[in-house]
Design a protein around this motif. Structure first.
Motif, PDB file in Angstrom:
ATOM      1  N   HIS A  33       0.870  -1.290   0.054  1.00 17.27           N
ATOM      2  CA  HIS A  33      -0.007  -0.038   0.023  1.00 17.27           C
ATOM      3  C   HIS A  33       0.772   1.213   0.017  1.00 17.27           C
ATOM      4  N   THR A  34       0.775   2.163  -1.149  1.00 16.23           N
ATOM      5  CA  THR A  34       1.545   3.217  -1.387  1.00 16.23           C
ATOM      6  C   THR A  34       1.770   4.098  -0.010  1.00 16.23           C
ATOM      7  N   SER A  35       0.294   4.696   0.244  1.00 16.70           N
ATOM      8  CA  SER A  35       0.285   5.321   1.219  1.00 16.70           C
ATOM      9  C   SER A  35       0.953   5.264   2.905  1.00 16.70           C
ATOM     10  N   LEU A  36       0.737   3.868   2.903  1.00 21.18           N
ATOM     11  CA  LEU A  36       1.203   3.141   4.393  1.00 21.18           C
ATOM     12  C   LEU A  36       2.936   3.314   4.080  1.00 21.18           C
ATOM     13  N   ILE A  98       0.595  -0.665  14.527  1.00 25.89           N
ATOM     14  CA  ILE A  98      -0.255  -0.327  15.418  1.00 25.89           C
ATOM     15  C   ILE A  98       0.341  -0.613  16.719  1.00 25.89           C
ATOM     16  N   ARG A  99       0.274  -1.828  17.354  1.00 26.40           N
ATOM     17  CA  ARG A  99       0.920  -2.429  18.433  1.00 26.40           C
ATOM     18  C   ARG A  99       2.243  -2.096  18.921  1.00 26.40           C
ATOM     19  N   ASP A 133       2.527   9.900  19.750  1.00 27.77           N
ATOM     20  CA  ASP A 133       0.988   9.810  19.636  1.00 27.77           C
ATOM     21  C   ASP A 133       0.426  10.254  18.530  1.00 27.77           C
ATOM     22  N   LYS A 134       1.229  11.422  17.958  1.00 31.71           N
ATOM     23  CA  LYS A 134       0.267  11.918  16.820  1.00 31.71           C
ATOM     24  C   LYS A 134       0.745  10.957  15.867  1.00 31.71           C
ATOM     25  N   ALA A 135       1.645  10.470  15.484  1.00 32.23           N
ATOM     26  CA  ALA A 135       2.002   9.389  14.704  1.00 32.23           C
ATOM     27  C   ALA A 135       0.876   8.018  14.625  1.00 32.23           C
ATOM     28  N   ARG A 140      -3.950   5.187  12.896  1.00 30.77           N
ATOM     29  CA  ARG A 140      -5.342   4.588  13.198  1.00 30.77           C
ATOM     30  C   ARG A 140      -6.205   5.387  12.326  1.00 30.77           C
ATOM     31  N   VAL A 141      -6.252   6.770  11.670  1.00 30.26           N
ATOM     32  CA  VAL A 141      -7.053   7.010  10.632  1.00 30.26           C
ATOM     33  C   VAL A 141      -6.984   6.358   9.365  1.00 30.26           C
ATOM     34  N   MET A 142      -5.699   5.662   9.170  1.00 31.84           N
ATOM     35  CA  MET A 142      -5.664   4.876   7.838  1.00 31.84           C
ATOM     36  C   MET A 142      -6.145   3.602   8.078  1.00 31.84           C
TER      37      MET A 142
END
Length: 147
Positions: A33-36, A98-99, A133-135, A140-142
């Motif tokens: 996935h390009t964005s990730l 995420i973890r 935390d921002k990252a 999570r938004v993705m």
């Protein structure tokens, strides 16, 4: 004696940043996935930059920065599990990241709980934790990227 404890805390955090940087680089290499991929590449650089900030503080407090990733650290094991996720595809890599970020945020929180930290060290750790935390919030938004 207090400087020795500060240096030890900072070296532990430095090693965990090495681990996270390596984990993000591995994730960026394997994810389709390009964005990730772009997100992971940016986070690897971010952790590299964190490491340089921490190295400066270690030197300031009379220590020698550790080199390389940990072998037995909890965070390292979290990032190592990313490797196992590669075989399962993008969603598994995403879940492991995420973890990893959640564990990283907790590590920063634990460092901030230590009362021995001088103000300049505390300020840097707070700034880096806010970035982590921002990252994590951005990651999570993705969620649902594979849909």
């Amino acid at each position: 004696m207090e400087n020795d404890k500060v240096v030890s805390i900072l070296n532990d955090l430095l090693t965990k940043n090495y681990d996270a940087e390596k984990g993000y680089k591995e994730a960026a290499e394997k994810i389709e996935h390009t964005s990730l991929r772009g997100y992971f590449e940016n986070q690897a650089k971010n952790r590299y930059d964190f490491g340089h900030e921490i190295k400066g503080l270690i030197s300031k407090y009379g220590g020698e920065p550790d080199k390389g990733t940990s072998v037995v650290g909890d965070l390292h094991r979290t990032w190592i599990s990313i490797r196992d996720a590669f075989a399962s595809g993008d969603q598994s890599i995403y879940d492991e990241c995420i973890r990893g970020e959640e564990a990283f945020s907790e590590e920063y929180g634990e460092v901030l709980a230590d009362e021995v930290l001088p103000q300049d060290v505390r300020d840097t750790v707070v700034k880096q934790k806010l970035s982590v935390d921002k990252a994590l919030a951005s990651l999570r938004v993705m969620e649902g990227f594979t849909s």
